[in-house]
Motif scaffolding. Structure first.
Motif, PDB file in Angstrom:
ATOM      1  N   GLN A   1       6.215   8.313  -3.544  1.00 14.33           N
ATOM      2  CA  GLN A   1       6.691   7.528  -2.523  1.00 14.33           C
ATOM      3  C   GLN A   1       8.046   7.100  -2.518  1.00 14.33           C
ATOM      4  O   GLN A   1       8.630   6.640  -1.567  1.00 14.33           O
TER       5      GLN A   1
ATOM      6  N   GLY B   1       4.339   2.735   8.916  1.00 11.98           N
ATOM      7  CA  GLY B   1       4.735   4.285   9.166  1.00 11.98           C
ATOM      8  C   GLY B   1       5.824   4.527  10.173  1.00 11.98           C
ATOM      9  O   GLY B   1       6.866   3.508  10.566  1.00 11.98           O
TER      10      GLY B   1
ATOM     11  N   LYS C   1       0.969   4.811   6.203  1.00 11.73           N
ATOM     12  CA  LYS C   1       0.917   4.709   4.669  1.00 11.73           C
ATOM     13  C   LYS C   1      -0.650   3.706   4.736  1.00 11.73           C
ATOM     14  O   LYS C   1      -0.635   2.694   5.609  1.00 11.73           O
TER      15      LYS C   1
ATOM     16  N   SER D   1       0.164   7.556   1.084  1.00 14.32           N
ATOM     17  CA  SER D   1       1.135   7.862   2.360  1.00 14.32           C
ATOM     18  C   SER D   1       0.721   9.384   2.795  1.00 14.32           C
ATOM     19  O   SER D   1       0.720  10.297   2.037  1.00 14.32           O
TER      20      SER D   1
END
Length: 213
Positions: free
Chosen positions: A151, A176, A195, A200
């Motif tokens: 992330q 996003g 996400k 993600s």
């Protein structure tokens, strides 16, 4: 309702960002570079190709030709209605749509694959097996989807640096972002990041992304 609205917003953003029109055939060298990078640096999720072609043929004849192709090659045909055919073969989903188009027939062939061993070039060859030999013109769209394994990575900076692309437009959206970019040869690509609770995800399409996610 919220999810439906988001999907609409995402696709709308990808299609109109910058208010530009794009040539609708991807260049093989550009997409091979994208494909290799996503597979090597992200967890592969899915890839796909869309072939569109026109042919001077009766709609019913073209429909029956494709249906017969699936049946003769032992595809699992799932549905055949309203000039649409869906089928499966070797873990690839096939979707066919046929319609009348300026006194011709326009055929849309979509292949969606979840097997990392099958490249975009292989999917293109499979789509061409369905294509009518007497097609008048054709165009291709491609995409690849991967899951981010961290992330902390700045997605856009990462892609700009490693794919040597120029991001022309960028837009933050719910959960996003989307972006429109070009390679040095001016080949357009669209980028989406979204996400979910499961992580993600990155999706890149040339020149547009033709699937929802």
């Amino acid at each position: 309702m919220k999810k439906v609205f988001f999907v609409f917003l995402l696709i709308f953003s990808l299609l109109i960002i910058g208010g530009k029109e794009y040539k609708c055939e991807s260049k093989e060298d550009s997409f091979s570079k994208i494909e290799g990078y996503v597979i090597n640096n992200y967890d592969f999720v899915q890839n796909g190709i869309k072939l569109e072609y026109t042919v001077d043929e009766k709609l019913c004849k073209e429909y029956l030709r494709i249906k017969q192709f699936f049946e003769e090659n032992n595809f699992l045909v799932l549905s055949t209605e309203n000039n649409n055919i869906t089928a499966e073969n070797e873990n690839i989903d096939y979707s066919i749509n046929i319609c009348e188009y300026n006194d011709l027939i326009k055929v849309q062939v979509i292949l969606i694959n979840n097997d990392v061993s099958k490249s975009e070039e292989e999917l293109k060859k499979l789509s061409q097996k369905i294509r009518n030999d007497n097609f008048i013109n054709e165009r291709y769209f491609s995409f690849i989807k991967g899951k981010l394994n961290t992330q902390d990575k700045n997605l856009i900076d990462d892609l700009e640096k490693n794919l040597n692309i120029k991001v022309n437009e960028y837009l933050d959206i719910n959960n996003g972002c989307v972006a429109e970019a070009t390679f040095e040869d001016n080949q357009h690509i669209n980028i989406g990041q979204i996400k979910y609770d499961t992580g993600s995800y990155l999706i890149i399409g040339t020149p547009i992304i033709f699937v929802t996610y």
